[in-house]
Every structure is written in C-alpha cells, then in structure tokens.
Design a protein around this motif. Sequence first.
Motif, PDB file in Angstrom:
ATOM      1  N   GLN A  63       0.812  -1.276  -0.019  1.00  0.00           N
ATOM      2  CA  GLN A  63      -0.041   0.172  -0.041  1.00  0.00           C
ATOM      3  C   GLN A  63       0.850   1.293  -0.067  1.00  0.00           C
ATOM      4  N   GLU A  64       0.453   2.219  -0.360  1.00  0.00           N
ATOM      5  CA  GLU A  64       1.187   3.401  -0.839  1.00  0.00           C
ATOM      6  C   GLU A  64       0.128   4.757  -0.596  1.00  0.00           C
ATOM      7  N   LYS A  65       0.413   5.694   0.058  1.00  0.00           N
ATOM      8  CA  LYS A  65      -0.543   6.899   0.308  1.00  0.00           C
ATOM      9  C   LYS A  65      -0.029   8.005  -0.525  1.00  0.00           C
ATOM     10  N   GLN A  66      -1.076   8.740  -1.498  1.00  0.00           N
ATOM     11  CA  GLN A  66      -0.868   9.735  -2.130  1.00  0.00           C
ATOM     12  C   GLN A  66      -1.919  10.974  -1.929  1.00  0.00           C
ATOM     13  N   GLY A  67      -1.491  11.945  -1.061  1.00  0.00           N
ATOM     14  CA  GLY A  67      -2.553  12.839  -0.759  1.00  0.00           C
ATOM     15  C   GLY A  67      -3.509  12.075   0.143  1.00  0.00           C
ATOM     16  N   ARG A  68      -4.948  12.280  -0.083  1.00  0.00           N
ATOM     17  CA  ARG A  68      -5.650  11.645   0.804  1.00  0.00           C
ATOM     18  C   ARG A  68      -6.335  10.239   0.210  1.00  0.00           C
ATOM     19  N   HIS A  69      -5.454   9.871  -0.742  1.00  0.00           N
ATOM     20  CA  HIS A  69      -5.790   8.585  -1.345  1.00  0.00           C
ATOM     21  C   HIS A  69      -4.987   7.244  -1.059  1.00  0.00           C
ATOM     22  N   ARG A  70      -5.266   6.223  -0.652  1.00  0.00           N
ATOM     23  CA  ARG A  70      -4.258   5.166  -0.560  1.00  0.00           C
ATOM     24  C   ARG A  70      -4.498   4.030  -1.647  1.00  0.00           C
ATOM     25  N   TYR A  71      -3.406   3.713  -2.097  1.00  0.00           N
ATOM     26  CA  TYR A  71      -3.546   2.845  -3.264  1.00  0.00           C
ATOM     27  C   TYR A  71      -2.760   1.578  -2.998  1.00  0.00           C
ATOM     28  N   HIS A  72      -3.282   0.725  -3.800  1.00  0.00           N
ATOM     29  CA  HIS A  72      -2.721  -0.748  -3.444  1.00  0.00           C
ATOM     30  C   HIS A  72      -2.008  -1.426  -4.783  1.00  0.00           C
ATOM     31  N   ARG A  73      -0.954  -2.076  -4.857  1.00  0.00           N
ATOM     32  CA  ARG A  73      -0.298  -2.542  -5.982  1.00  0.00           C
ATOM     33  C   ARG A  73       0.305  -4.174  -5.382  1.00  0.00           C
ATOM     34  N   LEU A  74       0.604  -4.801  -6.529  1.00  0.00           N
ATOM     35  CA  LEU A  74       1.118  -6.084  -6.057  1.00  0.00           C
ATOM     36  C   LEU A  74       2.582  -5.684  -5.355  1.00  0.00           C
ATOM     37  N   ALA A  75       2.879  -6.538  -4.592  1.00  0.00           N
ATOM     38  CA  ALA A  75       4.141  -6.287  -3.659  1.00  0.00           C
ATOM     39  C   ALA A  75       5.591  -6.337  -4.427  1.00  0.00           C
ATOM     40  N   SER A  76       5.476  -7.194  -5.414  1.00  0.00           N
ATOM     41  CA  SER A  76       6.742  -7.365  -6.387  1.00  0.00           C
ATOM     42  C   SER A  76       6.396  -8.134  -7.695  1.00  0.00           C
ATOM     43  N   ALA A  77       7.391  -8.239  -8.477  1.00  0.00           N
ATOM     44  CA  ALA A  77       7.256  -8.785  -9.368  1.00  0.00           C
ATOM     45  C   ALA A  77       7.079 -10.163  -9.257  1.00  0.00           C
ATOM     46  N   ALA A  78       7.835 -10.885  -8.181  1.00  0.00           N
ATOM     47  CA  ALA A  78       7.853 -12.177  -8.052  1.00  0.00           C
ATOM     48  C   ALA A  78       6.267 -12.586  -7.764  1.00  0.00           C
ATOM     49  N   VAL A  79       5.391 -11.853  -7.089  1.00  0.00           N
ATOM     50  CA  VAL A  79       4.123 -12.041  -6.802  1.00  0.00           C
ATOM     51  C   VAL A  79       3.268 -12.277  -8.403  1.00  0.00           C
ATOM     52  N   ALA A  80       3.721 -11.330  -9.257  1.00  0.00           N
ATOM     53  CA  ALA A  80       2.941 -11.210 -10.685  1.00  0.00           C
ATOM     54  C   ALA A  80       3.333 -12.512 -11.385  1.00  0.00           C
ATOM     55  N   GLU A  81       4.435 -12.994 -11.141  1.00  0.00           N
ATOM     56  CA  GLU A  81       4.922 -14.217 -12.123  1.00  0.00           C
ATOM     57  C   GLU A  81       4.384 -15.483 -11.359  1.00  0.00           C
ATOM     58  N   ALA A  82       4.389 -15.536 -10.047  1.00  0.00           N
ATOM     59  CA  ALA A  82       3.435 -16.723  -9.290  1.00  0.00           C
ATOM     60  C   ALA A  82       2.195 -16.716  -9.705  1.00  0.00           C
ATOM     61  N   LEU A  83       1.580 -15.428  -9.719  1.00  0.00           N
ATOM     62  CA  LEU A  83       0.141 -15.525  -9.983  1.00  0.00           C
ATOM     63  C   LEU A  83      -0.147 -15.901 -11.383  1.00  0.00           C
ATOM     64  N   GLU A  84       0.831 -15.486 -12.609  1.00  0.00           N
ATOM     65  CA  GLU A  84       0.745 -15.861 -13.784  1.00  0.00           C
ATOM     66  C   GLU A  84       0.830 -17.528 -14.026  1.00  0.00           C
ATOM     67  N   GLY A  85       1.797 -17.796 -13.279  1.00  0.00           N
ATOM     68  CA  GLY A  85       1.954 -19.526 -13.185  1.00  0.00           C
ATOM     69  C   GLY A  85       0.628 -20.386 -12.824  1.00  0.00           C
ATOM     70  N   LEU A  86       0.223 -19.510 -11.753  1.00  0.00           N
ATOM     71  CA  LEU A  86      -1.050 -20.377 -11.136  1.00  0.00           C
ATOM     72  C   LEU A  86      -2.227 -20.156 -12.023  1.00  0.00           C
ATOM     73  N   MET A  87      -2.213 -18.825 -12.900  1.00  0.00           N
ATOM     74  CA  MET A  87      -3.150 -18.955 -13.990  1.00  0.00           C
ATOM     75  C   MET A  87      -2.956 -19.873 -15.013  1.00  0.00           C
ATOM     76  N   ALA A  88      -1.656 -20.226 -15.463  1.00  0.00           N
ATOM     77  CA  ALA A  88      -1.560 -21.067 -16.474  1.00  0.00           C
ATOM     78  C   ALA A  88      -1.622 -22.667 -15.915  1.00  0.00           C
ATOM     79  N   LEU A  89      -1.587 -22.874 -14.606  1.00  0.00           N
ATOM     80  CA  LEU A  89      -1.720 -24.080 -14.073  1.00  0.00           C
ATOM     81  C   LEU A  89      -3.594 -24.348 -14.011  1.00  0.00           C
ATOM     82  N   ALA A  90      -4.347 -23.395 -13.788  1.00  0.00           N
ATOM     83  CA  ALA A  90      -5.667 -23.404 -13.603  1.00  0.00           C
ATOM     84  C   ALA A  90      -6.089 -23.486 -14.971  1.00  0.00           C
ATOM     85  N   GLY A  91      -5.351 -23.195 -16.105  1.00  0.00           N
ATOM     86  CA  GLY A  91      -5.850 -23.123 -17.424  1.00  0.00           C
ATOM     87  C   GLY A  91      -5.824 -24.628 -17.920  1.00  0.00           C
ATOM     88  N   ALA A  92      -4.496 -25.076 -17.431  1.00  0.00           N
ATOM     89  CA  ALA A  92      -4.175 -26.514 -17.995  1.00  0.00           C
ATOM     90  C   ALA A  92      -5.113 -27.650 -17.235  1.00  0.00           C
TER      91      ALA A  92
END
Length: 225
Positions: A63-92
């Motif tokens: 999470q990161e705060k900018q002014g009055r707003h709080r934003y959410h992003r993936l914690a790292s590229a490793a998280v994204a790569e793990a999710l992509e792998g899970l999507m591929a596994l689910a698709g298989a």
Amino acid sequence: MVSTAALAGTAAAIGDPARASMLAALMDGRALTAAELARVAGIAPQTASGHLARLADAGLIAQEKQGRHRYHRLASAAVAEALEGLMALAGATRPSTGPRDAELRLARTCYDHMAGRLAVSLVDSLLRRGHLLMEGEGAELTASGTALLAELGVAARPGRRMLCRPCLDWSERRPHLAGAIGAALCSRCLELGWVRRRDGTRALAITPAGEQGFRAAFGLGALQG
C-alpha cells in the motif's frame, strides 16, 4: 525452506474469488484504490477493506499513500510471476479458465514485462538464434543476445532482482521472459511505439511500427489475425 503452514496461508489468501479478482486487476502493474478494486471484485467497499488487509498481511500487495488517497499494488514482480504461473496451471487443469479475449492472448503485460503470444514468440526467436539460453527455472542472454538488445536500447543493470528468468505464460503455457531484462524490453517496446496499452485492460496492441520492428529485429512473422 517455506513451511507448509506458510504455504497454506498464502494459498488461502489467494483462494477467494474476490481477492483473486483484485490480484488479477493489479497484474498490469498499476496501483488502484480500494473503491476501484471493490468494483472489479463486485463487492462493497466496506467488504473490500477486509480482503485487502488479508492480502497485505500475506505479503501479496503493498500500500502507498498519495494525498488523501491510498493505493494498492502487487508487492513485487515475483508475486505477479507466481500469479501468472497459477493462471497457467488453472488453465491446464480447467481449459475454459484461460483468457478468452483474443487481445489478451495476443499480447499483454504481466506486471512489468510482456506476456501472451507475442512474448512467447520473442523467446522462441531468441532461443532459435542462439541469443538466449534457457533451462528449467534459469535463463541467460548470450553475448549476441546482449548485443542485440543493446542495439534496440534495452539494458538492465545487475541488482537485487534476477536479470533474466522464464515465467510460465497463462495463455500459451510456455515461458515468456521476466526479470530485469524482461521489464526493460517491455519498457523499450512501449517507448518505441511498437506496442501500446489498451485502456481498461492489461492487453497490449501491436502497432504497425511494432509489426515492422519485431520482424526486423526478431524475425517474427504476422502475429495478429
């Protein structure tokens, strides 16, 4: 070694339809507000806050705060790569769960690098021409590969992040290129105007300049259609 309890905890954090939808929405590298993620997940904002807290506790989002707003992003590229792998596994295991959108199958972002048929074709070209070595979980550019990407203005300096690694593609079920080199290549293709982001999605459009550039630099034929 990761304990089975930690593994189960991470899996449980992902394994809720609302939380999975939120994570998928962050796969293009953007940071979104809780209200935006609630709309994506189809839940009330009050309910979204609890889900986001669970994802943050699991180390999956930051999470990161900018002014009055709080934003959410993936914690790292490793998280994204793990999710992509899970999507591929689910698709298989469940073929109907892959991306049905032809634009997503053609080209998209996977956090900060490219995925889809375009990205896998780039890896195939680099391997075929001896510019890339890939085995198991490891990948390495050869001298000729480093020179080729340098000519295109793609360079990534060694750092804490792995320079080059395969990432199992959700739709193609074969690896595309991740790591610092994958991110630098994606950034450069955007700068050159070879691809452009499509509004409201992580799909990428291949431009006429891109068709010519990918053909000249990597020997890629027609990818669209």
